[in-house]
Design a protein around this motif. Structure first.
Motif, PDB file in Angstrom:
ATOM      1  N   SER A  51       0.823  -1.182   0.113  1.00  0.00           N
ATOM      2  CA  SER A  51       0.097  -0.065  -0.094  1.00  0.00           C
ATOM      3  C   SER A  51       0.998   1.446   0.040  1.00  0.00           C
ATOM      4  CB  SER A  51      -0.938   0.097   1.317  1.00  0.00           C
ATOM      5  OG  SER A  51      -1.595   1.146   1.306  1.00  0.00           O
ATOM      6  N   GLY A  52       0.493   2.311  -0.769  1.00  0.00           N
ATOM      7  CA  GLY A  52       1.246   3.778  -0.711  1.00  0.00           C
ATOM      8  C   GLY A  52       2.155   3.721  -1.488  1.00  0.00           C
ATOM      9  N   ARG A  53       2.616   3.029  -2.319  1.00  0.00           N
ATOM     10  CA  ARG A  53       3.862   3.256  -3.238  1.00  0.00           C
ATOM     11  C   ARG A  53       3.599   3.547  -4.549  1.00  0.00           C
ATOM     12  NH1 ARG A  53       8.019  -0.019  -0.888  1.00  0.00           N
ATOM     13  NH2 ARG A  53       7.115  -0.187   1.425  1.00  0.00           N
ATOM     14  N   HIS A  54       4.143   4.660  -4.810  1.00  0.00           N
ATOM     15  CA  HIS A  54       4.085   5.190  -6.374  1.00  0.00           C
ATOM     16  C   HIS A  54       4.772   3.905  -7.495  1.00  0.00           C
ATOM     17  CE1 HIS A  54       4.590   7.410 -10.141  1.00  0.00           C
ATOM     18  NE2 HIS A  54       4.114   8.416  -9.450  1.00  0.00           N
ATOM     19  N   LYS A  55       3.667   3.676  -8.466  1.00  0.00           N
ATOM     20  CA  LYS A  55       3.982   2.422  -9.131  1.00  0.00           C
ATOM     21  C   LYS A  55       4.867   2.653 -10.144  1.00  0.00           C
ATOM     22  CE  LYS A  55       0.729   0.693  -6.641  1.00  0.00           C
ATOM     23  NZ  LYS A  55       0.424   1.772  -5.906  1.00  0.00           N
ATOM     24  N   GLY A  56       5.279   3.694 -10.358  1.00  0.00           N
ATOM     25  CA  GLY A  56       6.360   4.195 -11.224  1.00  0.00           C
ATOM     26  C   GLY A  56       7.924   4.072 -10.702  1.00  0.00           C
ATOM     27  N   PHE A  57       7.913   3.865  -9.538  1.00  0.00           N
ATOM     28  CA  PHE A  57       9.050   3.803  -8.597  1.00  0.00           C
ATOM     29  C   PHE A  57       9.065   2.478  -7.848  1.00  0.00           C
ATOM     30  CE2 PHE A  57       8.112   8.155  -9.625  1.00  0.00           C
ATOM     31  CZ  PHE A  57       9.280   8.567 -10.340  1.00  0.00           C
ATOM     32  N   LEU A  58       8.627   1.588  -8.208  1.00  0.00           N
ATOM     33  CA  LEU A  58       8.740   0.187  -7.214  1.00  0.00           C
ATOM     34  C   LEU A  58       9.965  -0.253  -7.420  1.00  0.00           C
ATOM     35  CD1 LEU A  58       5.394  -1.542  -8.512  1.00  0.00           C
ATOM     36  CD2 LEU A  58       5.780  -0.208  -6.635  1.00  0.00           C
ATOM     37  N   ASP A  59      10.323  -1.036  -6.213  1.00  0.00           N
ATOM     38  CA  ASP A  59      11.452  -1.904  -5.997  1.00  0.00           C
ATOM     39  C   ASP A  59      11.143  -3.208  -5.436  1.00  0.00           C
ATOM     40  OD1 ASP A  59      11.269  -1.171  -3.411  1.00  0.00           O
ATOM     41  OD2 ASP A  59      12.706   0.213  -3.358  1.00  0.00           O
ATOM     42  N   ALA A  60      11.896  -3.890  -5.154  1.00  0.00           N
ATOM     43  CA  ALA A  60      11.828  -5.145  -4.656  1.00  0.00           C
ATOM     44  C   ALA A  60      10.991  -5.299  -3.107  1.00  0.00           C
ATOM     45  CB  ALA A  60      13.033  -6.113  -4.283  1.00  0.00           C
ATOM     46  N   ASP A  61      11.313  -4.122  -2.442  1.00  0.00           N
ATOM     47  CA  ASP A  61      10.564  -4.011  -1.028  1.00  0.00           C
ATOM     48  C   ASP A  61       9.220  -3.464  -1.237  1.00  0.00           C
ATOM     49  OD1 ASP A  61      10.987  -3.832   2.060  1.00  0.00           O
ATOM     50  OD2 ASP A  61      10.470  -1.694   1.282  1.00  0.00           O
ATOM     51  N   SER A  62       8.930  -3.216  -2.574  1.00  0.00           N
ATOM     52  CA  SER A  62       7.454  -2.561  -2.915  1.00  0.00           C
ATOM     53  C   SER A  62       6.401  -3.819  -2.840  1.00  0.00           C
ATOM     54  CB  SER A  62       7.429  -1.809  -3.791  1.00  0.00           C
ATOM     55  OG  SER A  62       8.267  -0.844  -3.980  1.00  0.00           O
ATOM     56  N   VAL A  63       6.991  -5.184  -3.162  1.00  0.00           N
ATOM     57  CA  VAL A  63       6.073  -6.272  -3.372  1.00  0.00           C
ATOM     58  C   VAL A  63       6.050  -7.069  -2.052  1.00  0.00           C
ATOM     59  CG1 VAL A  63       6.040  -8.223  -4.827  1.00  0.00           C
ATOM     60  CG2 VAL A  63       6.784  -6.089  -5.772  1.00  0.00           C
ATOM     61  N   MET A  64       4.980  -7.672  -1.552  1.00  0.00           N
ATOM     62  CA  MET A  64       4.734  -8.526  -0.485  1.00  0.00           C
ATOM     63  C   MET A  64       3.971  -9.681  -0.680  1.00  0.00           C
ATOM     64  SD  MET A  64       2.064  -6.144   1.836  1.00  0.00           S
ATOM     65  CE  MET A  64       1.549  -7.691   2.656  1.00  0.00           C
ATOM     66  N   GLU A  69      -6.808 -15.432   0.666  1.00  0.00           N
ATOM     67  CA  GLU A  69      -7.873 -14.854   1.548  1.00  0.00           C
ATOM     68  C   GLU A  69      -7.399 -13.313   1.755  1.00  0.00           C
ATOM     69  OE1 GLU A  69     -10.797 -15.783   1.944  1.00  0.00           O
ATOM     70  OE2 GLU A  69     -10.105 -17.688   0.902  1.00  0.00           O
ATOM     71  N   GLY A  70      -6.293 -12.705   1.077  1.00  0.00           N
ATOM     72  CA  GLY A  70      -5.681 -11.430   1.426  1.00  0.00           C
ATOM     73  C   GLY A  70      -4.756 -11.459   2.829  1.00  0.00           C
ATOM     74  N   ARG A  71      -4.469 -12.530   3.468  1.00  0.00           N
ATOM     75  CA  ARG A  71      -3.694 -12.467   4.795  1.00  0.00           C
ATOM     76  C   ARG A  71      -2.113 -12.088   4.484  1.00  0.00           C
ATOM     77  NH1 ARG A  71      -7.762 -16.489   6.249  1.00  0.00           N
ATOM     78  NH2 ARG A  71      -6.460 -18.011   5.147  1.00  0.00           N
ATOM     79  N   PRO A  72      -1.544 -11.086   4.987  1.00  0.00           N
ATOM     80  CA  PRO A  72      -0.244 -10.865   4.770  1.00  0.00           C
ATOM     81  C   PRO A  72       0.633 -12.262   5.316  1.00  0.00           C
ATOM     82  CG  PRO A  72      -1.348  -8.843   5.363  1.00  0.00           C
ATOM     83  CD  PRO A  72      -2.163 -10.091   5.595  1.00  0.00           C
ATOM     84  N   GLU A  73       1.744 -12.424   4.529  1.00  0.00           N
ATOM     85  CA  GLU A  73       2.661 -13.354   5.097  1.00  0.00           C
ATOM     86  C   GLU A  73       3.526 -12.615   6.139  1.00  0.00           C
ATOM     87  OE1 GLU A  73       2.810 -16.140   1.065  1.00  0.00           O
ATOM     88  OE2 GLU A  73       4.340 -14.724   1.586  1.00  0.00           O
ATOM     89  N   GLU A  74       3.647 -11.278   6.176  1.00  0.00           N
ATOM     90  CA  GLU A  74       4.796 -10.973   7.026  1.00  0.00           C
ATOM     91  C   GLU A  74       4.066 -10.242   8.052  1.00  0.00           C
ATOM     92  OE1 GLU A  74       7.689  -8.044   5.287  1.00  0.00           O
ATOM     93  OE2 GLU A  74       6.904  -9.049   3.234  1.00  0.00           O
ATOM     94  N   ALA A  75       4.019 -10.275   9.273  1.00  0.00           N
ATOM     95  CA  ALA A  75       3.490  -9.636  10.521  1.00  0.00           C
ATOM     96  C   ALA A  75       3.561  -8.122  10.321  1.00  0.00           C
ATOM     97  CB  ALA A  75       4.032 -10.080  11.811  1.00  0.00           C
ATOM     98  N   GLY A  76       2.497  -7.342  10.089  1.00  0.00           N
ATOM     99  CA  GLY A  76       2.503  -6.042  10.483  1.00  0.00           C
ATOM    100  C   GLY A  76       2.559  -5.241   8.808  1.00  0.00           C
ATOM    101  N   ALA A  77       2.596  -6.192   7.684  1.00  0.00           N
ATOM    102  CA  ALA A  77       2.897  -5.532   6.285  1.00  0.00           C
ATOM    103  C   ALA A  77       1.624  -5.330   5.924  1.00  0.00           C
ATOM    104  CB  ALA A  77       3.327  -6.819   5.609  1.00  0.00           C
ATOM    105  N   ARG A  78       1.526  -4.101   5.273  1.00  0.00           N
ATOM    106  CA  ARG A  78       0.235  -3.763   4.524  1.00  0.00           C
ATOM    107  C   ARG A  78       0.089  -4.032   3.049  1.00  0.00           C
ATOM    108  NH1 ARG A  78      -1.233   2.425   4.639  1.00  0.00           N
ATOM    109  NH2 ARG A  78      -3.318   2.466   4.145  1.00  0.00           N
ATOM    110  N   PRO A  79      -0.858  -4.861   2.520  1.00  0.00           N
ATOM    111  CA  PRO A  79      -0.871  -4.773   1.274  1.00  0.00           C
ATOM    112  C   PRO A  79      -1.830  -3.671   0.616  1.00  0.00           C
ATOM    113  CG  PRO A  79      -2.309  -6.363   2.120  1.00  0.00           C
ATOM    114  CD  PRO A  79      -1.557  -5.702   3.237  1.00  0.00           C
ATOM    115  N   SER A  80      -1.781  -3.729  -0.485  1.00  0.00           N
ATOM    116  CA  SER A  80      -2.862  -2.856  -1.313  1.00  0.00           C
ATOM    117  C   SER A  80      -4.301  -2.832  -0.734  1.00  0.00           C
ATOM    118  CB  SER A  80      -3.127  -3.016  -2.793  1.00  0.00           C
ATOM    119  OG  SER A  80      -4.402  -2.307  -3.245  1.00  0.00           O
ATOM    120  N   ALA A  81      -4.961  -1.622  -0.467  1.00  0.00           N
ATOM    121  CA  ALA A  81      -6.317  -1.722   0.056  1.00  0.00           C
ATOM    122  C   ALA A  81      -7.301  -2.465  -0.735  1.00  0.00           C
ATOM    123  CB  ALA A  81      -6.837  -0.246   0.439  1.00  0.00           C
TER     124      ALA A  81
END
Length: 217
Positions: A51-64, A69-81
């Protein structure tokens, strides 16, 4: 906390998402932090933009990673709304390998003016959609009312798909590989990221033609 190596996202999926962001940014289809992209991974997993990343400037950390069911694999990570809409596509269409969501001027304006769908007919680029080998065809792109309750919006999408499939059970499905959210943007999917980008570009071209044609009336 970093995910364990067993939950690592393949570099090919990360690079596909980064490349999609740069390409769509060049077309001005993902202004500011708008849009989101994903790739299906083995084992019921999905790689998706944070969530909240400009899509023209994505990097490896921008992907999770999330599950179906939409549940994040990383604790506390926030995917796209709108992660649940991606997951809904993957659950519904087992052949879908990538999903793109963009916000062009054409799809935003036309969806605001539309009823429950936008008909596209006679365009050469309709051949970019499955099952349409000729321009002598018509497709109605569904339009759904925007809703900040994404789970409720996904239920509305599922209900429309259920109704459309019931119309033509002999063909298995009459569902086009994309839909619009009113005043918000487009969702398109395909077997992989390259095919999804090609499908999106074809659709955006047709929507731009529709917009220009309406302006000239």
């Amino acid at each position: 906390m970093s995910p364990s190596s067993s939950l690592a996202i393949p570099d090919a999926a990360i690079q596909a998402i980064i490349g999609a962001g740069r390409r769509m940014d060049r077309f001005h289809w993902v202004p500011a932090t708008a849009g989101n992209f994903s790739v299906r991974l083995p084992g019921g997993r999905v790689a998706i933009t944070r969530s909240g990343r400009h899509k023209g400037f994505l990097d490896a950390d921008s992907v999770m990673g999330v599950d179906l069911e939409g549940r994040p694999e990383e604790a506390g990570a926030r995917p796209s709304a709108e992660t649940l809409l991606h997951c809904g596509i993957y659950r519904r269409f087992p052949e879908a390998g990538a999903v793109l969501h963009g916000h062009s001027v054409a799809n935003t304006v036309l969806s605001r003016q539309a009823g429950e769908g936008i008909e596209l007919a006679g365009y050469e680029l309709l051949k970019a959609f499955p099952g349409l080998p000729t321009h002598e065809a018509a497709v109605t792109l569904p339009v759904f009312d925007n809703d900040q309750d994404i789970a409720r919006l996904q239920r509305a999408v599922d209900a429309r798909w259920d109704g459309m499939a019931a119309i033509s059970p002999a063909t298995g499905s009459v569902i086009p590989p994309g839909y619009l959210i009113r005043g918000h943007g487009v969702y398109v999917w395909a077997r992989d990221m390259d095919a999804a980008l090609a499908r999106l570009e074809a659709l955006e071209f047709m929507l731009e033609c529709e917009l220009q044609e309406r302006r000239s009336r």
